[in-house]
Motif scaffolding. Structure first.
Motif, PDB file in Angstrom:
ATOM      1  N   GLU A   1       0.803  -1.227   0.000  1.00 31.45           N
ATOM      2  CA  GLU A   1       0.000   0.000   0.000  1.00 31.45           C
ATOM      3  C   GLU A   1       0.837   1.279   0.000  1.00 31.45           C
ATOM      4  O   GLU A   1       0.593   2.198  -0.759  1.00 31.45           O
ATOM      5  CB  GLU A   1      -0.917   0.023   1.237  1.00 31.45           C
ATOM      6  CG  GLU A   1      -1.942  -1.087   1.267  1.00 31.45           C
ATOM      7  CD  GLU A   1      -3.102  -0.852   0.333  1.00 31.45           C
ATOM      8  OE1 GLU A   1      -3.650   0.259   0.321  1.00 31.45           O
ATOM      9  OE2 GLU A   1      -3.458  -1.787  -0.402  1.00 31.45           O
ATOM     10  N   LEU A   2       1.825   1.352   0.898  1.00 28.34           N
ATOM     11  CA  LEU A   2       2.504   2.613   1.168  1.00 28.34           C
ATOM     12  C   LEU A   2       4.006   2.534   0.908  1.00 28.34           C
ATOM     13  O   LEU A   2       4.635   1.503   1.172  1.00 28.34           O
ATOM     14  CB  LEU A   2       2.305   3.023   2.635  1.00 28.34           C
ATOM     15  CG  LEU A   2       0.864   3.173   3.111  1.00 28.34           C
ATOM     16  CD1 LEU A   2       0.830   3.377   4.609  1.00 28.34           C
ATOM     17  CD2 LEU A   2       0.178   4.315   2.377  1.00 28.34           C
ATOM     18  N   GLN A   3       4.568   3.653   0.466  1.00 24.35           N
ATOM     19  CA  GLN A   3       6.025   3.718   0.331  1.00 24.35           C
ATOM     20  C   GLN A   3       6.709   3.545   1.683  1.00 24.35           C
ATOM     21  O   GLN A   3       7.792   2.964   1.764  1.00 24.35           O
ATOM     22  CB  GLN A   3       6.455   5.051  -0.302  1.00 24.35           C
ATOM     23  CG  GLN A   3       6.135   5.134  -1.779  1.00 24.35           C
ATOM     24  CD  GLN A   3       6.840   6.293  -2.422  1.00 24.35           C
ATOM     25  OE1 GLN A   3       8.035   6.201  -2.685  1.00 24.35           O
ATOM     26  NE2 GLN A   3       6.130   7.365  -2.670  1.00 24.35           N
ATOM     27  N   GLU A   4       6.088   4.033   2.733  1.00 27.04           N
ATOM     28  CA  GLU A   4       6.648   3.853   4.075  1.00 27.04           C
ATOM     29  C   GLU A   4       6.831   2.370   4.391  1.00 27.04           C
ATOM     30  O   GLU A   4       7.849   1.970   4.958  1.00 27.04           O
ATOM     31  CB  GLU A   4       5.749   4.521   5.123  1.00 27.04           C
ATOM     32  CG  GLU A   4       5.738   6.034   5.059  1.00 27.04           C
ATOM     33  CD  GLU A   4       4.776   6.637   4.034  1.00 27.04           C
ATOM     34  OE1 GLU A   4       4.619   7.873   4.037  1.00 27.04           O
ATOM     35  OE2 GLU A   4       4.184   5.889   3.214  1.00 27.04           O
ATOM     36  N   THR A   5       5.838   1.568   4.035  1.00 20.50           N
ATOM     37  CA  THR A   5       5.922   0.120   4.267  1.00 20.50           C
ATOM     38  C   THR A   5       7.024  -0.493   3.422  1.00 20.50           C
ATOM     39  O   THR A   5       7.801  -1.328   3.911  1.00 20.50           O
ATOM     40  CB  THR A   5       4.570  -0.549   3.948  1.00 20.50           C
ATOM     41  OG1 THR A   5       3.552   0.068   4.734  1.00 20.50           O
ATOM     42  CG2 THR A   5       4.615  -2.042   4.226  1.00 20.50           C
ATOM     43  N   LEU A   6       7.119  -0.084   2.168  1.00 18.47           N
ATOM     44  CA  LEU A   6       8.184  -0.582   1.304  1.00 18.47           C
ATOM     45  C   LEU A   6       9.551  -0.266   1.899  1.00 18.47           C
ATOM     46  O   LEU A   6      10.427  -1.136   1.980  1.00 18.47           O
ATOM     47  CB  LEU A   6       8.061   0.013  -0.097  1.00 18.47           C
ATOM     48  CG  LEU A   6       9.192  -0.303  -1.077  1.00 18.47           C
ATOM     49  CD1 LEU A   6       9.315  -1.806  -1.307  1.00 18.47           C
ATOM     50  CD2 LEU A   6       8.983   0.442  -2.383  1.00 18.47           C
ATOM     51  N   CYS A   7       9.745   0.965   2.329  1.00 20.91           N
ATOM     52  CA  CYS A   7      11.030   1.352   2.922  1.00 20.91           C
ATOM     53  C   CYS A   7      11.334   0.536   4.174  1.00 20.91           C
ATOM     54  O   CYS A   7      12.477   0.106   4.386  1.00 20.91           O
ATOM     55  CB  CYS A   7      11.046   2.844   3.236  1.00 20.91           C
ATOM     56  SG  CYS A   7      11.117   3.893   1.770  1.00 20.91           S
ATOM     57  N   GLU A   8      10.339   0.319   5.013  1.00 21.51           N
ATOM     58  CA  GLU A   8      10.542  -0.487   6.222  1.00 21.51           C
ATOM     59  C   GLU A   8      10.945  -1.918   5.871  1.00 21.51           C
ATOM     60  O   GLU A   8      11.832  -2.492   6.506  1.00 21.51           O
ATOM     61  CB  GLU A   8       9.277  -0.505   7.091  1.00 21.51           C
ATOM     62  CG  GLU A   8       8.957   0.802   7.767  1.00 21.51           C
ATOM     63  CD  GLU A   8       9.886   1.152   8.928  1.00 21.51           C
ATOM     64  OE1 GLU A   8      10.754   0.332   9.306  1.00 21.51           O
ATOM     65  OE2 GLU A   8       9.743   2.269   9.455  1.00 21.51           O
ATOM     66  N   GLU A   9      10.301  -2.476   4.873  1.00 23.09           N
ATOM     67  CA  GLU A   9      10.630  -3.842   4.453  1.00 23.09           C
ATOM     68  C   GLU A   9      12.069  -3.933   3.949  1.00 23.09           C
ATOM     69  O   GLU A   9      12.799  -4.874   4.275  1.00 23.09           O
ATOM     70  CB  GLU A   9       9.656  -4.323   3.367  1.00 23.09           C
ATOM     71  CG  GLU A   9       8.238  -4.524   3.855  1.00 23.09           C
ATOM     72  CD  GLU A   9       8.098  -5.725   4.782  1.00 23.09           C
ATOM     73  OE1 GLU A   9       8.848  -6.698   4.633  1.00 23.09           O
ATOM     74  OE2 GLU A   9       7.224  -5.670   5.667  1.00 23.09           O
ATOM     75  N   VAL A  10      12.481  -2.966   3.163  1.00 23.55           N
ATOM     76  CA  VAL A  10      13.850  -2.960   2.639  1.00 23.55           C
ATOM     77  C   VAL A  10      14.853  -2.767   3.771  1.00 23.55           C
ATOM     78  O   VAL A  10      15.893  -3.436   3.814  1.00 23.55           O
ATOM     79  CB  VAL A  10      14.020  -1.902   1.534  1.00 23.55           C
ATOM     80  CG1 VAL A  10      15.479  -1.771   1.119  1.00 23.55           C
ATOM     81  CG2 VAL A  10      13.145  -2.247   0.328  1.00 23.55           C
ATOM     82  N   ALA A  11      14.537  -1.893   4.714  1.00 24.43           N
ATOM     83  CA  ALA A  11      15.429  -1.695   5.866  1.00 24.43           C
ATOM     84  C   ALA A  11      15.575  -2.985   6.666  1.00 24.43           C
ATOM     85  O   ALA A  11      16.681  -3.334   7.099  1.00 24.43           O
ATOM     86  CB  ALA A  11      14.909  -0.572   6.751  1.00 24.43           C
ATOM     87  N   THR A  12      14.488  -3.695   6.848  1.00 21.60           N
ATOM     88  CA  THR A  12      14.536  -4.969   7.567  1.00 21.60           C
ATOM     89  C   THR A  12      15.415  -5.972   6.834  1.00 21.60           C
ATOM     90  O   THR A  12      16.201  -6.701   7.458  1.00 21.60           O
ATOM     91  CB  THR A  12      13.110  -5.531   7.742  1.00 21.60           C
ATOM     92  OG1 THR A  12      12.352  -4.609   8.541  1.00 21.60           O
ATOM     93  CG2 THR A  12      13.120  -6.889   8.419  1.00 21.60           C
TER      94      THR A  12
END
Length: 116
Positions: A71-82
């Motif tokens: 849904e969100l770019q914020e979620t994408l960024c969090e996933e990549v950081a993880t």
């Protein structure tokens, strides 16, 4: 202990990302920039197994992009950081995502930093 910054810049992926109907209809082009601060116990030897190999991150990001809609770019960024922080030698990560085709005159994005 020496720190090294490893950068994966401009990785363009096609991904289902967004909340609007047009964004849900088809994958869109997104670029990802990832900067990882890696800490090693000593100056690393000249061998790939002595350092964080950015190939692992690229491969995992491509798998994430193919896995389904986010849904969100914020979620994408969090996933990549993880994904980046999965290697214990990565002590800090900065992730930036940019949607390339939403507006004709601007790009929109999100950037996060995470520290172990």
């Amino acid at each position: 202990m020496p720190d090294y910054d490893i950068c994966l810049d401009g990785l363009e992926v096609s991904i289902g990302l967004g909340i609007h109907p047009a964004e849900r209809a088809a994958p869109q082009r997104v670029t990802l920039d990832v900067a990882m601060t890696c800490r090693y116990p000593a100056r690393p030897e000249d061998r790939i197994d002595a350092v964080v190999d950015y190939d692992f991150l690229r491969t995992r990001i491509l798998t994430l992009a193919a896995a389904g809609h986010i849904e969100l770019q914020e979620t994408l960024c969090e996933e990549v950081a993880t994904l980046a922080l999965a290697d214990p030698r990565v002590v800090h990560v900065r992730v930036r995502s940019t949607k390339l085709d939403i507006y004709p005159d601007a790009r929109i994005g999100c950037e996060i930093t995470r520290t172990r």
